[in-house]
Design a protein around this motif. Structure first.
Motif, mmCIF file in Angstrom:
data_model
loop_
_atom_site.group_PDB
_atom_site.id
_atom_site.type_symbol
_atom_site.label_atom_id
_atom_site.label_comp_id
_atom_site.label_asym_id
_atom_site.label_seq_id
_atom_site.Cartn_x
_atom_site.Cartn_y
_atom_site.Cartn_z
ATOM 1 N N LYS A 216 0.952 -0.771 -0.398
ATOM 2 C CA LYS A 216 -0.173 0.055 0.441
ATOM 3 C C LYS A 216 1.536 1.177 -0.222
ATOM 4 O O LYS A 216 0.758 2.397 -0.141
ATOM 5 C CB LYS A 216 -0.831 -0.275 1.530
ATOM 6 N N ALA A 217 2.145 0.627 0.628
ATOM 7 C CA ALA A 217 2.869 2.118 0.282
ATOM 8 C C ALA A 217 3.269 3.312 -0.632
ATOM 9 O O ALA A 217 2.791 3.898 -1.471
ATOM 10 C CB ALA A 217 4.404 2.085 0.568
ATOM 11 N N HIS A 218 3.451 2.129 -2.053
ATOM 12 C CA HIS A 218 4.161 2.914 -3.115
ATOM 13 C C HIS A 218 2.276 3.316 -4.107
ATOM 14 O O HIS A 218 2.310 4.364 -4.194
ATOM 15 C CB HIS A 218 3.878 1.266 -4.049
ATOM 16 N N PRO A 219 1.225 2.992 -3.609
ATOM 17 C CA PRO A 219 -0.546 3.851 -4.374
ATOM 18 C C PRO A 219 -0.409 4.887 -3.838
ATOM 19 O O PRO A 219 -0.994 5.924 -3.974
ATOM 20 C CB PRO A 219 -1.513 3.104 -4.633
ATOM 21 N N THR A 220 -0.450 4.882 -2.429
ATOM 22 C CA THR A 220 -0.168 5.891 -1.254
ATOM 23 C C THR A 220 1.026 6.702 -0.940
ATOM 24 O O THR A 220 -0.050 8.341 -2.049
ATOM 25 C CB THR A 220 -0.298 5.669 0.054
ATOM 26 N N GLU A 221 2.143 6.379 -2.047
ATOM 27 C CA GLU A 221 2.974 7.847 -2.044
ATOM 28 C C GLU A 221 2.757 8.313 -3.110
ATOM 29 O O GLU A 221 2.584 9.330 -3.764
ATOM 30 C CB GLU A 221 4.247 6.991 -2.074
ATOM 31 N N ARG A 222 2.511 8.144 -4.304
ATOM 32 C CA ARG A 222 1.389 8.300 -5.389
ATOM 33 C C ARG A 222 0.427 9.202 -5.665
ATOM 34 O O ARG A 222 0.326 10.870 -6.015
ATOM 35 C CB ARG A 222 1.517 7.411 -6.492
ATOM 36 N N LEU A 223 -0.593 8.791 -4.619
ATOM 37 C CA LEU A 223 -1.571 9.617 -4.089
ATOM 38 C C LEU A 223 -1.119 10.824 -3.547
ATOM 39 O O LEU A 223 -1.097 12.145 -4.166
ATOM 40 C CB LEU A 223 -3.030 8.586 -3.584
ATOM 41 N N LEU A 224 -0.764 10.605 -2.479
ATOM 42 C CA LEU A 224 -0.087 12.032 -1.785
ATOM 43 C C LEU A 224 0.686 12.916 -2.961
ATOM 44 O O LEU A 224 0.461 14.634 -2.926
ATOM 45 C CB LEU A 224 0.618 11.243 -0.580
ATOM 46 N N SER A 225 1.617 12.699 -3.613
ATOM 47 C CA SER A 225 2.240 13.130 -4.316
ATOM 48 C C SER A 225 2.103 13.899 -5.245
ATOM 49 O O SER A 225 1.811 15.319 -5.485
ATOM 50 C CB SER A 225 3.334 13.424 -5.287
ATOM 51 N N GLU A 226 -0.140 13.818 -5.527
ATOM 52 C CA GLU A 226 -0.704 14.724 -6.785
ATOM 53 C C GLU A 226 -1.660 15.510 -5.735
ATOM 54 O O GLU A 226 -2.234 15.953 -6.502
ATOM 55 C CB GLU A 226 -1.340 13.645 -7.910
ATOM 56 N N LEU A 227 -1.849 15.251 -4.121
ATOM 57 C CA LEU A 227 -2.962 15.224 -3.978
ATOM 58 C C LEU A 227 -2.514 17.470 -3.785
ATOM 59 O O LEU A 227 -3.822 18.156 -3.881
ATOM 60 C CB LEU A 227 -3.102 14.669 -2.276
ATOM 61 N N GLY A 228 -1.650 17.753 -3.876
ATOM 62 C CA GLY A 228 -1.122 19.489 -4.050
ATOM 63 C C GLY A 228 -1.993 19.836 -4.805
ATOM 64 O O GLY A 228 -2.144 20.521 -4.982
ATOM 65 N N PRO A 229 -1.441 19.159 -6.256
ATOM 66 C CA PRO A 229 -1.684 19.576 -7.938
ATOM 67 C C PRO A 229 -3.292 19.223 -7.620
ATOM 68 O O PRO A 229 -3.877 20.506 -8.253
ATOM 69 C CB PRO A 229 -1.260 19.435 -8.378
ATOM 70 N N LEU A 230 -3.702 19.093 -7.048
ATOM 71 C CA LEU A 230 -5.636 18.693 -7.027
ATOM 72 C C LEU A 230 -5.755 19.624 -6.471
ATOM 73 O O LEU A 230 -7.280 19.706 -6.811
ATOM 74 C CB LEU A 230 -5.867 17.193 -7.143
ATOM 75 N N GLY A 231 -5.056 20.429 -5.719
ATOM 76 C CA GLY A 231 -5.911 21.501 -5.330
ATOM 77 C C GLY A 231 -6.395 21.646 -3.414
ATOM 78 O O GLY A 231 -6.871 22.768 -2.815
ATOM 79 N N PHE A 232 -5.879 20.542 -3.134
ATOM 80 C CA PHE A 232 -5.524 20.485 -1.497
ATOM 81 C C PHE A 232 -4.197 20.943 -0.641
ATOM 82 O O PHE A 232 -3.247 20.158 -1.171
ATOM 83 C CB PHE A 232 -6.219 18.758 -1.167
ATOM 84 N N ASP A 233 -4.569 21.421 0.475
ATOM 85 C CA ASP A 233 -3.481 21.387 1.719
ATOM 86 C C ASP A 233 -3.405 20.561 2.567
ATOM 87 O O ASP A 233 -2.245 20.583 3.067
ATOM 88 C CB ASP A 233 -3.865 22.828 2.430
#
Length: 259
Positions: A194-211
């Motif tokens: 689960k680390a691999h998909p979670t790390e990828r998701l976390l890296s994209e949340l900022g560009p998607l507009g989340f703080d």
């Protein structure tokens, strides 16, 4: 105390919900027990009243609280106030991170989660989940709801999120820039899928507009999102106790990361 069953579920967010609904209806009918069914979608007040923090929760006789899948035998035992169920399983998460292929979580890709999430390769079991993903993507305008982790062509885990405003659980921050991890799965003693998909998701949340991003996680068991200490490896901070679950011998904690 009168025997009763109260089942809470977050729509079809979890593939377990469909068969658990059928199971609890069967139990209630055979045992002649009053059954209350609550789809908590959009019902923040009900989740706050009953301290619901996972996609499915069962309360037996208004006292015994269970997260995750449950067996017919255990529910019947609890109806008689006899806990004949298994000792809570203390999950141990491996630190051996596996890095396979990542696929965006969309209605179509959701059908590949059945073996891991529902215990069967039958994609029909995840059809409701696919419809739920479509509904949430439409309501949020997001291009996907996270990532699935594929190894050898098979889904072995994933990380799913929603804007916190769409999550009914009583969490403190639900602003337009707050995200919430609805499912981080699966825990495994031999490998970390689960680390691999979670790390990828976390890296994209900022560009998607989340703080910020938050998650409700159990300290010792799988449901919901356990073990909580695993999130510390990714930089999450413990923001405090959400609820103590005696039946699981564990706390559900709020973890949060500033993006």
């Amino acid at each position: 105390m009168p025997r009763s069953l109260r089942f809470f579920y977050f729509g079809n967010q979890c593939p377990h919900n469909g068969y658990l609904l059928a199971r609890i209806k069967t139990i209630a009918w055979r045992e002649s027990v009053k059954l209350h069914l609550h789809d908590v979608t959009g019902d923040d007040a009900l989740c706050a009243q009953y301290r619901v923090f996972s996609p499915q929760m069962l309360i037996v006789n208004d006292r015994h609280r269970l997260h995750g899948p449950f067996s017919y035998e255990r529910v019947v035992a609890l109806l008689d106030d006899e806990d004949a169920g298994p000792v809570p399983f203390a999950v141990r998460q491996s630190s051996d991170v596996v890095r396979g292929d990542l696929v965006p979580l969309t209605p179509d890709s959701t059908l590949s989660t059945c073996h891991t999430c529902a215990g069967s390769p039958d994609p029909g079991l995840c059809r409701g989940k696919a419809e739920w993903v479509a509904q949430m993507m439409s309501g949020s305008g997001l291009p996907h709801l996270g990532y699935l982790h594929m190894v050898g062509g098979r889904c072995v885990g994933g990380a799913e999120f929603l804007p916190s405003r769409l999550v009914p659980y009583p969490i403190p921050e639900k602003g337009p820039k707050d995200a919430f991890l609805t499912c981080v799965y699966a825990s495994d003693e031999a490998h970390d899928y689960k680390a691999h998909p979670t790390e990828r998701l976390l890296s994209e949340l900022g560009p998607l507009g989340f703080d910020t991003v938050s998650v409700a996680a159990s300290t010792d068991v799988v449901f919901p999102n356990g073990p909580a200490a695993w999130f510390g490896r990714l930089g999450f901070e413990d923001r405090g106790l959400l609820v103590r679950e005696e039946m699981h011998g564990a706390d559900v904690r709020l973890l949060q990361m500033r993006l």
